[in-house]
Design a protein around this motif. Structure first.
Motif, mmCIF file in Angstrom:
data_model
loop_
_atom_site.group_PDB
_atom_site.id
_atom_site.type_symbol
_atom_site.label_atom_id
_atom_site.label_comp_id
_atom_site.label_asym_id
_atom_site.label_seq_id
_atom_site.Cartn_x
_atom_site.Cartn_y
_atom_site.Cartn_z
ATOM 1 N N PHE A 123 0.825 -1.199 0.000
ATOM 2 C CA PHE A 123 0.000 0.000 0.000
ATOM 3 C C PHE A 123 0.864 1.256 0.000
ATOM 4 O O PHE A 123 1.802 1.376 0.790
ATOM 5 N N ASN A 124 0.553 2.180 -0.907
ATOM 6 C CA ASN A 124 1.148 3.517 -0.946
ATOM 7 C C ASN A 124 0.069 4.565 -0.737
ATOM 8 O O ASN A 124 -1.109 4.326 -1.067
ATOM 9 N N VAL A 125 0.457 5.741 -0.223
ATOM 10 C CA VAL A 125 -0.521 6.805 -0.012
ATOM 11 C C VAL A 125 0.168 8.162 -0.110
ATOM 12 O O VAL A 125 1.293 8.342 0.368
ATOM 13 N N TRP A 126 -0.539 9.102 -0.748
ATOM 14 C CA TRP A 126 -0.069 10.464 -0.951
ATOM 15 C C TRP A 126 -1.171 11.455 -0.561
ATOM 16 O O TRP A 126 -2.359 11.114 -0.557
ATOM 17 N N ASN A 127 -0.777 12.701 -0.292
ATOM 18 C CA ASN A 127 -1.731 13.797 -0.306
ATOM 19 C C ASN A 127 -2.227 13.933 -1.740
ATOM 20 O O ASN A 127 -1.420 14.058 -2.679
ATOM 21 N N ASP A 182 3.966 -13.310 17.641
ATOM 22 C CA ASP A 182 4.053 -14.766 17.725
ATOM 23 C C ASP A 182 5.387 -15.201 18.327
ATOM 24 O O ASP A 182 6.222 -14.376 18.719
ATOM 25 N N SER A 183 5.613 -16.513 18.411
ATOM 26 C CA SER A 183 6.789 -17.048 19.094
ATOM 27 C C SER A 183 8.095 -16.686 18.399
ATOM 28 O O SER A 183 9.166 -16.758 19.018
ATOM 29 N N ASP A 184 8.033 -16.304 17.134
ATOM 30 C CA ASP A 184 9.229 -15.893 16.404
ATOM 31 C C ASP A 184 9.407 -14.379 16.365
ATOM 32 O O ASP A 184 10.342 -13.879 15.734
ATOM 33 N N GLY A 185 8.492 -13.664 17.013
ATOM 34 C CA GLY A 185 8.546 -12.205 16.969
ATOM 35 C C GLY A 185 7.815 -11.613 15.786
ATOM 36 O O GLY A 185 7.906 -10.405 15.542
ATOM 37 N N GLY A 186 7.085 -12.424 15.036
ATOM 38 C CA GLY A 186 6.343 -11.926 13.885
ATOM 39 C C GLY A 186 5.075 -11.201 14.289
ATOM 40 O O GLY A 186 4.427 -11.562 15.274
ATOM 41 N N ARG A 187 4.727 -10.183 13.524
ATOM 42 C CA ARG A 187 3.509 -9.420 13.749
ATOM 43 C C ARG A 187 2.876 -9.089 12.398
ATOM 44 O O ARG A 187 3.494 -9.268 11.340
ATOM 45 N N VAL A 188 1.653 -8.570 12.429
ATOM 46 C CA VAL A 188 0.886 -8.325 11.202
ATOM 47 C C VAL A 188 0.952 -6.840 10.808
ATOM 48 O O VAL A 188 1.113 -5.969 11.651
ATOM 49 N N HIS A 189 0.759 -6.564 9.523
ATOM 50 C CA HIS A 189 0.664 -5.206 8.950
ATOM 51 C C HIS A 189 2.002 -4.481 9.090
ATOM 52 O O HIS A 189 2.170 -3.535 9.868
ATOM 53 N N ASP A 190 2.923 -4.885 8.265
ATOM 54 C CA ASP A 190 4.338 -4.566 8.387
ATOM 55 C C ASP A 190 4.717 -3.241 7.741
ATOM 56 O O ASP A 190 4.221 -2.880 6.671
ATOM 57 N N LEU A 191 5.622 -2.510 8.415
ATOM 58 C CA LEU A 191 6.264 -1.316 7.855
ATOM 59 C C LEU A 191 7.768 -1.526 7.707
ATOM 60 O O LEU A 191 8.512 -0.560 7.528
ATOM 61 N N LEU A 192 8.216 -2.764 7.790
ATOM 62 C CA LEU A 192 9.644 -3.065 7.717
ATOM 63 C C LEU A 192 10.128 -3.298 6.295
ATOM 64 O O LEU A 192 11.171 -2.798 5.890
ATOM 65 N N GLY A 193 9.389 -4.102 5.558
ATOM 66 C CA GLY A 193 9.885 -4.578 4.279
ATOM 67 C C GLY A 193 9.555 -3.658 3.120
ATOM 68 O O GLY A 193 8.507 -3.007 3.091
ATOM 69 N N ALA A 194 10.467 -3.593 2.169
ATOM 70 C CA ALA A 194 10.210 -2.862 0.931
ATOM 71 C C ALA A 194 9.323 -3.693 0.022
ATOM 72 O O ALA A 194 9.198 -4.907 0.181
ATOM 73 N N ARG A 195 8.691 -3.050 -0.940
ATOM 74 C CA ARG A 195 7.901 -3.750 -1.947
ATOM 75 C C ARG A 195 8.819 -4.617 -2.804
ATOM 76 O O ARG A 195 9.986 -4.262 -3.044
ATOM 77 N N THR A 208 4.796 8.681 -11.534
ATOM 78 C CA THR A 208 5.668 7.700 -12.164
ATOM 79 C C THR A 208 6.282 6.809 -11.088
ATOM 80 O O THR A 208 5.976 6.943 -9.899
ATOM 81 N N GLU A 209 7.191 5.923 -11.503
ATOM 82 C CA GLU A 209 7.814 5.046 -10.516
ATOM 83 C C GLU A 209 8.671 5.818 -9.518
ATOM 84 O O GLU A 209 8.966 5.313 -8.432
ATOM 85 N N PHE A 210 9.049 7.061 -9.844
ATOM 86 C CA PHE A 210 9.788 7.881 -8.879
ATOM 87 C C PHE A 210 8.900 8.308 -7.710
ATOM 88 O O PHE A 210 9.413 8.709 -6.661
ATOM 89 N N ASP A 211 7.598 8.240 -7.895
ATOM 90 C CA ASP A 211 6.662 8.587 -6.818
ATOM 91 C C ASP A 211 6.279 7.378 -5.964
ATOM 92 O O ASP A 211 5.758 7.539 -4.861
ATOM 93 N N VAL A 212 6.512 6.178 -6.477
ATOM 94 C CA VAL A 212 6.239 4.966 -5.701
ATOM 95 C C VAL A 212 7.250 4.884 -4.568
ATOM 96 O O VAL A 212 8.441 5.155 -4.751
ATOM 97 N N HIS A 213 6.789 4.513 -3.388
ATOM 98 C CA HIS A 213 7.641 4.594 -2.198
ATOM 99 C C HIS A 213 7.486 3.347 -1.330
ATOM 100 O O HIS A 213 6.693 2.452 -1.642
ATOM 101 N N ASP A 214 8.248 3.313 -0.233
ATOM 102 C CA ASP A 214 8.171 2.173 0.675
ATOM 103 C C ASP A 214 6.751 2.018 1.184
ATOM 104 O O ASP A 214 6.039 2.994 1.421
ATOM 105 N N VAL A 215 6.370 0.784 1.427
ATOM 106 C CA VAL A 215 4.963 0.437 1.532
ATOM 107 C C VAL A 215 4.559 0.073 2.962
ATOM 108 O O VAL A 215 5.381 -0.206 3.829
ATOM 109 N N TRP A 216 3.257 0.071 3.154
ATOM 110 C CA TRP A 216 2.614 -0.599 4.277
ATOM 111 C C TRP A 216 2.152 -1.948 3.759
ATOM 112 O O TRP A 216 1.336 -2.033 2.849
ATOM 113 N N ASN A 217 2.721 -3.027 4.313
ATOM 114 C CA ASN A 217 2.411 -4.383 3.867
ATOM 115 C C ASN A 217 1.215 -4.908 4.655
ATOM 116 O O ASN A 217 1.366 -5.461 5.760
ATOM 117 N N ILE A 218 0.045 -4.769 4.080
ATOM 118 C CA ILE A 218 -1.194 -5.133 4.758
ATOM 119 C C ILE A 218 -1.395 -6.649 4.721
ATOM 120 O O ILE A 218 -1.162 -7.294 3.689
#
Length: 285
Positions: free
Chosen positions: A71-75, A126-139, A171-181
């Motif tokens: 997910f990406n979002v802009w004004n 969870d037992s491995d430290g995993g959680r949902v709705h990530d802001l860590l990983g790039a697209r 353009t692709e220059f406007d695409v940015h790091d994501v919220w991984n839902i």
């Protein structure tokens, strides 16, 4: 202060103090809201849409089952103001849920949206430290795919988002790091980033309130629900675990938002320590 305590800790009374009762009323009043639009984003594709300030947007897993969305979002009126994932991680956390906000880039630094409901908030850690709705990983993107596999594939999330925003002049220059839902991720003891199969089921959703006029875009990740490795020795085409995602827009009861106003940009008024040069007077030649 403990060495593990959050470093970014505001004084009371800032915009970080979320009026939880306000957002809980918005979430609870499902009868008073007006449906505006519903659409489905097919597998391995992207789509962009507008969300007016003061509206609610819900991203839903369909009857086909779990699927992760990038997910990406802009004004809507100024694409230079867009999601700043690294600052959001510092202000909210590496994974976000109910009452958390997504924050915009400098020099604006204000909430783009606030999460009102999350049917996966039960997952916790969870037992491995995993959680949902990530802001860590790039697209995922075709450039890293070429590095990892030596092959081209045009339907990674970066490419899907690039195609989605073209009608809005971006353009692709406007695409940015994501919220991984709907993605479960974390960092392992060796510092490596890991992903797990999504725990979402048909009908699960995350819902947010638009704090300003937004342009949103989402890719239905070509890795599907992340239960099948996309790269590495066990990799195979995860097409069988790729599914669509639905998006629903609502206008809340106007009485609930009568006193709400969009957040202002960050009040910093300085000039970064810069000073006007001492130009010579015209009379001095």
């Amino acid at each position: 202060m403990s060495s593990t305590a959050a470093f970014y800790r505001p004084r009371p009374g800032t915009v970080l103090d979320v009026d939880r009762a306000f957002y809980d009323r918005l979430a609870a009043d499902t009868d008073g809201r007006q449906p505006l639009e519903r659409f489905v984003v097919p597998i391995r594709s992207g789509y962009a849409w507008e969300v007016p300030a003061g509206s609610l947007c819900r991203i839903v897993t369909t009857r086909e089952g779990p699927q992760c969305g990038d997910f990406n979002v802009w004004n809507r009126h100024n694409p230079r103001e867009r999601l700043w994932t690294s600052r959001t991680r510092q202000l909210q956390g590496t994974h976000v849920s109910r009452h958390d906000r997504l924050w915009s880039t400098l020099p604006y630094l204000r909430p783009l949206l606030t999460i009102t409901r999350d049917t996966l908030d039960w997952y916790g850690t969870d037992s491995d430290g995993g959680r949902v709705h990530d802001l860590l990983g790039a697209r995922c993107d075709p450039y890293v795919n070429r590095v990892l596999t030596g092959e081209d594939f045009d339907f990674h999330c970066h490419s899907n988002l690039t195609r989605a925003v073209l009608p809005y002049g971006l353009t692709e220059f406007d695409v940015h790091d994501v919220w991984n839902i709907f993605a479960v991720t974390g960092i392992n003891p060796d510092g490596g980033y890991f992903m797990k199969g999504s725990p979402a089921r048909a009908g699960d959703f995350v819902e947010f309130f638009a704090e300003q006029d937004l342009l949103c875009a989402m890719s239905t990740c070509p890795a599907g629900d992340l239960s099948v490795p996309l790269w590495g020795p066990d990799a195979r085409d995860p097409i069988d675990v790729c599914r669509p995602l639905a998006v629903e827009l609502y206008r809340p009861d106007p009485a609930l938002t009568a006193s709400w106003t969009p957040p202002s940009t960050a009040p910093y008024g300085g000039g970064h320590g810069l000073r006007r040069p001492a130009w010579p007077d015209a009379a001095d030649g």
